[in-house]
Design a protein around this motif. Structure first.
Motif, mmCIF file in Angstrom:
data_model
loop_
_atom_site.group_PDB
_atom_site.id
_atom_site.type_symbol
_atom_site.label_atom_id
_atom_site.label_comp_id
_atom_site.label_asym_id
_atom_site.label_seq_id
_atom_site.Cartn_x
_atom_site.Cartn_y
_atom_site.Cartn_z
ATOM 1 N N UNK A 62 2.742 20.174 0.156
ATOM 2 C CA UNK A 62 2.654 21.627 -0.029
ATOM 3 C C UNK A 62 1.278 22.135 0.366
ATOM 4 N N UNK A 63 0.243 21.444 -0.105
ATOM 5 C CA UNK A 63 -1.128 21.865 0.206
ATOM 6 C C UNK A 63 -1.418 21.752 1.693
ATOM 7 N N UNK A 64 -0.840 20.739 2.335
ATOM 8 C CA UNK A 64 -1.094 20.531 3.763
ATOM 9 C C UNK A 64 -0.088 21.256 4.650
ATOM 10 N N UNK A 65 0.897 21.887 4.026
ATOM 11 C CA UNK A 65 1.758 22.828 4.733
ATOM 12 C C UNK A 65 2.720 22.254 5.746
ATOM 13 N N UNK A 84 5.271 18.741 13.946
ATOM 14 C CA UNK A 84 4.961 18.481 12.541
ATOM 15 C C UNK A 84 5.133 16.996 12.217
ATOM 16 N N UNK A 85 6.107 16.321 12.847
ATOM 17 C CA UNK A 85 6.228 14.863 12.676
ATOM 18 C C UNK A 85 4.928 14.187 13.106
ATOM 19 N N UNK A 86 4.411 14.621 14.253
ATOM 20 C CA UNK A 86 3.199 14.000 14.801
ATOM 21 C C UNK A 86 1.983 14.282 13.908
ATOM 22 N N UNK A 119 0.850 -1.184 0.000
ATOM 23 C CA UNK A 119 0.000 0.000 0.000
ATOM 24 C C UNK A 119 0.891 1.242 0.000
ATOM 25 N N UNK A 120 1.105 1.872 -1.150
ATOM 26 C CA UNK A 120 1.958 3.056 -1.169
ATOM 27 C C UNK A 120 1.239 4.277 -0.606
ATOM 28 N N UNK A 121 1.910 4.980 0.283
ATOM 29 C CA UNK A 121 1.444 6.285 0.738
ATOM 30 C C UNK A 121 2.349 7.288 0.056
ATOM 31 N N UNK A 122 1.815 7.960 -0.944
ATOM 32 C CA UNK A 122 2.604 8.765 -1.861
ATOM 33 C C UNK A 122 2.670 10.213 -1.390
ATOM 34 N N UNK A 123 3.869 10.702 -1.157
ATOM 35 C CA UNK A 123 4.066 12.095 -0.774
ATOM 36 C C UNK A 123 4.496 12.874 -2.003
ATOM 37 N N UNK A 124 3.742 13.931 -2.322
ATOM 38 C CA UNK A 124 4.011 14.752 -3.504
ATOM 39 C C UNK A 124 3.946 16.217 -3.105
ATOM 40 N N UNK A 125 4.167 17.107 -4.073
ATOM 41 C CA UNK A 125 4.213 18.529 -3.754
ATOM 42 C C UNK A 125 3.264 19.367 -4.607
ATOM 43 N N UNK A 126 2.346 18.716 -5.345
ATOM 44 C CA UNK A 126 1.395 19.484 -6.151
ATOM 45 C C UNK A 126 0.226 18.598 -6.552
#
Length: 445
Positions: free
Chosen positions: A277-280, A294-296, A251-258
């Motif tokens: 980026x959207x979630x800041x 922010x880690x949490x 199950x990939x949890x994909x981190x992106x910036x747009x």
């Protein structure tokens, strides 16, 4: 060179025909120059421009040694190591060439005032040296970038552990961004028949790197059901990790910036996506201080996407910017695999979350021949697909490297070398038709 190209494009050419072709005295190649290594002194990394340091030169064909092959390069691609070479960071690659040149008489060929760069190719074997039996002139091939000597026992369980392990076209000369390349024969693999030259050249380095880091027992040993956090999941490296996770039942949890990059991940079949980026997310308060809050917050968001589960495997390559968060969000007994540090090499993390939760950090660097072969086999079977987004001419390699350096690209950027145009080299049209949408996924962005 025209005779070589004509033979490659002819359906009637035989191995004997290729063996009878005269090898030219010189060829065109993308180089950096030793006397220009200080040209960017005083500039910030971002301001160093590969278009100023990359040259298209006419260079002599190198001597062919035992266990080696000369390959006519139809297409290649740009990797981050070519960008690093072009901006002379973190150090000049001429130091690599000088050290290699001191190891033996044949290796002296590599110590030159110019460095022919490039760690991918798709092309046709022209000549093989003494001791090469598995390949012959006329074979259509791709090359992985692991160069080893294997004279030490250290490399015989895993060739990546050979003390003389090098990355071809980065730590050696005569790389793939050229009309001819010099490789060791154990770098060669069959070209996938359903792909064009430029498509076949694109996966090599990044596909093999992702395979070892995520799938191999030398990396994370991913299994079905694993939650895999993938940084830069639509990028040149992360896009292959995303495909491996999906193909392997994880199950990939994909981190992106747009949003655009999120859409790419969805088109590959991923559902759990975090647009950082959207979630800041700001993992650093300043250059010296990370922000555990922010880690949490990041970990809470991951659990929302996984039904309350933590991460089994982190596919790490940004490095300094993200590493503290990566260690924190990994489950007890989980694994963080790291293969690069594009945001900085000096990683910082809270070791309490590592030692008290029995987590593991695994360093992963490229892949051995078997891992590269398996990764290429999955490409050839249509299980994993190229992520080629744009193709440049050999003359425009500097612009291609600039685009990668400034992150103006998606997936992988290809370069035509001898191939006169895109779309050539397909040998299995029926198979290609089955996978055409996936092959073109990054081209349609």
């Amino acid at each position: 060179m025209k005779d070589i190209l004509d033979a490659i494009q002819s359906e009637d050419s035989t191995s004997a025909d290729f063996a009878a072709l005269p090898i030219p005295d010189s060829y065109r190649a993308i180089t950096v120059h030793k006397d220009e290594t200080e040209m960017f002194a005083g500039l910030q990394t971002r301001d160093k421009d590969p278009r100023k340091s990359i040259h298209l030169d006419e260079v002599p064909v190198p001597e062919l040694g035992p266990g080696e092959a000369l390959v006519a390069v139809m297409a290649s691609s740009v990797n981050y190591n070519s960008v690093w070479t072009s901006i002379f960071e973190p150090l000049s690659t001429f130091g690599f060439l000088e050290r290699y040149g001191r190891t033996n008489e044949l290796a002296k060929r590599h110590d030159l005032p110019y460095h022919i760069i490039g760690s991918d190719l798709a092309g046709v074997v022209l000549r093989t040296g003494p001791g090469v039996n598995a390949w012959k002139p006329g074979d259509e091939v791709v090359a992985h970038c692991l160069s080893v000597e294997l004279e030490s026992s250290d490399g015989h369980n895993d060739t990546m552990l050979d003390p003389e392990q090098r990355i071809w076209g980065f730590e050696t000369n005569f790389g793939g961004l050229a009309e001819i390349a010099l490789v060791k024969s154990n770098q060669l693999m069959p070209k996938p028949e359903h792909l064009s030259w430029e498509e076949a050249a694109a996966p090599g380095l990044v596909n093999s790197t992702a395979y070892r880091q995520l799938v191999s027992r030398n990396g994370a040993g991913m299994k079905q059901g694993d939650n895999v956090l993938i940084w830069g999941a639509s990028g040149g490296l992360g896009s292959y990790a995303t495909q491996f996770a999906l193909a392997g039942g994880a199950n990939p949890i994909c981190v992106v910036s747009s949003d655009q990059k999120a859409d790419i991940c969805r088109s590959m079949g991923a559902e759990a996506i975090i647009d950082r980026s959207a979630e800041g997310y700001k993992f650093w308060k300043d250059e010296q201080t990370q922000d555990p809050k922010e880690w949490k917050r990041f970990g809470k968001r991951i659990r929302e996407l996984t039904g309350g589960e933590d991460i089994d495997i982190v596919f790490e390559h940004p490095g300094r910017e993200t590493f503290g968060a990566s260690v924190f969000v990994t489950r007890k007994g989980g694994t963080i695999t790291t293969c690069a540090s594009t945001s900085g090499y000096m990683h910082e993390y809270d070791n309490r979350y590592l030692w008290m939760s029995l987590k593991r950090i695994i360093g992963s660097h490229f892949a051995n021949y078997r891992e590269a072969w398996e990764a290429n086999r999955l490409i050839a079977k249509g299980k994993i697909h190229p992520t080629l987004s744009k193709v440049y001419s050999l003359e425009d390699t500097g612009q291609a490297a600039y685009d990668v350096h400034r992150n103006l690209h998606q997936g992988k950027v290809g370069v035509l070398c001898l191939a006169p145009e895109e779309g050539l080299g397909v040998r299995n049209e029926e198979m290609r038709a089955k996978h055409l949408d996936a092959i073109n996924r990054f081209r349609n962005i």
